[in-house]
Design an enzyme around this catalytic site. Structure first.
Site, PDB file in Angstrom:
ATOM      1  N   HIS A 152       0.849  -1.197   0.000  1.00  0.00           N
ATOM      2  CA  HIS A 152       0.000   0.000   0.000  1.00  0.00           C
ATOM      3  C   HIS A 152       0.891   1.256   0.000  1.00  0.00           C
ATOM      4  O   HIS A 152       0.941   1.999   0.981  1.00  0.00           O
ATOM      5  CB  HIS A 152      -0.901  -0.053   1.240  1.00  0.00           C
ATOM      6  CG  HIS A 152      -2.087   0.832   1.217  1.00  0.00           C
ATOM      7  ND1 HIS A 152      -2.021   2.185   1.025  1.00  0.00           N
ATOM      8  CD2 HIS A 152      -3.403   0.544   1.385  1.00  0.00           C
ATOM      9  CE1 HIS A 152      -3.235   2.707   1.094  1.00  0.00           C
ATOM     10  NE2 HIS A 152      -4.098   1.721   1.311  1.00  0.00           N
ATOM     11  N   GLU A 253      -0.648   1.287  -5.494  1.00  0.00           N
ATOM     12  CA  GLU A 253      -0.442   0.045  -4.774  1.00  0.00           C
ATOM     13  C   GLU A 253      -0.322  -1.161  -5.705  1.00  0.00           C
ATOM     14  O   GLU A 253      -1.114  -1.322  -6.631  1.00  0.00           O
ATOM     15  CB  GLU A 253      -1.616  -0.173  -3.809  1.00  0.00           C
ATOM     16  CG  GLU A 253      -1.891   1.047  -2.937  1.00  0.00           C
ATOM     17  CD  GLU A 253      -3.228   0.966  -2.243  1.00  0.00           C
ATOM     18  OE1 GLU A 253      -3.607  -0.153  -1.824  1.00  0.00           O
ATOM     19  OE2 GLU A 253      -3.904   2.002  -2.111  1.00  0.00           O
TER      20      GLU A 253
END
Length: 283
Positions: A152, A253
């Protein structure tokens, strides 16, 4: 009690990480952040760290069925064990299902696992360092299962409203803000709350015109790219974001979610990774 950071200085680079979540919190290049860390990040171990590169496993967001909790899985708030670094690796960590048996959400883990996560730096041909992140997921159990995984990554930018993201043209995506499915036309420009799951995994370049540079992310082992920014209204209701901090990052991400989740057979190890490098803006 504050978490104890691991700090590594390597020429032009300075990195900081925590065993909490095996979390790479910052990467500074020539004193400027490449990875963004919130000024309001909680660094006492009670919450996930806002910024850097949180690890999502074994589910992403609220899971494939929308009913999993906590958000993004059980490993980003677990204390990982330091592992022996190999080759150019700066740090490495390990975590197993037995380490999180008492964690909230442990009953939703699909099967036994052993994770190894490593951070390393290498020089590029242009003399700029390249950051490499690699997560290995091993299934030591007797049954095949699927896991959702994501790195992330919070990319630091000068002003998200001036950002242009290249590499996703013509890719189909799920717009999680509206619930609709669309196809990208041209580069991605953010004009409001953004939460998109693109069905493409390849080099993506964040052209940061306000910051005067580009950041390229090159994924490995994933089928999707997620682009996220909460924008002003959502940021104002998020305790570990300041009112204007949403302008200073865009999450790009490396992900494997829902139908693109990783299938891990007994004895198999699946690898998901991403490399980050900086370039002159517009090139």
């Amino acid at each position: 009690m504050s978490l104890t950071p691991r700090v590594h200085d390597d020429g032009r680079s300075r990195l900081m990480a925590y065993d909490h979540g095996a979390h790479l919190a910052t990467w500074e290049l020539d004193g400027e952040p490449v990875l963004w860390l919130s000024e309001a990040a909680v660094l006492d171990g009670s919450h996930a760290i806002r910024g850097g590169v949180p690890i999502c496993f074994p589910w992403f967001a609220d899971g494939p069925d929308g009913e999993h909790s906590p958000s993004h899985g059980v490993v980003r708030t677990a204390v990982w064990r330091p592992a022996t670094a190999q080759g150019e690796e700066i740090w490495a960590w390990e975590l197993s299902h037995t380490d999180v048996v008492s964690a909230p959400g442990a009953d939703q883990i699909p099967g036994p696992f052993h994770l190894r996560y490593a951070v390393r730096l290498s020089p590029s041909g242009a003399g700029r360092p390249v950051l490499h992140l690699e997560l290995q997921a091993h299934n030591p159990g007797p049954s095949t299962y699927e896991v959702e995984v994501a790195l992330h990554t919070y990319v630091a930018v000068g002003d998200v409203e001036q950002v242009q993201i290249e590499g996703l043209d013509t890719a189909d995506y799920l717009d999680k803000v509206t619930g609709s499915r669309r196809r990208q036309e041209g580069p991605v420009r953010l004009t409001g709350e953004t939460d998109r799951v693109y069905e493409r995994s390849g080099p993506v370049r964040v052209q940061d015109h306000a910051g005067g540079r580009a950041v390229e992310l090159s994924p490995r082992g994933a089928a999707q790219t997620v682009v996220w920014n909460p924008w002003a209204e959502q940021a104002a209701t998020t305790s570990d974001l300041t009112d204007e901090s949403w302008r200073r990052f865009v999450c790009v991400e490396t992900a494997a979610t829902k139908e693109q989740a990783l299938t891990v057979t007994p004895g198999q190890t699946r690898t998901l990774g991403c490399s980050l490098s900086t370039h002159p803006v517009g090139r």
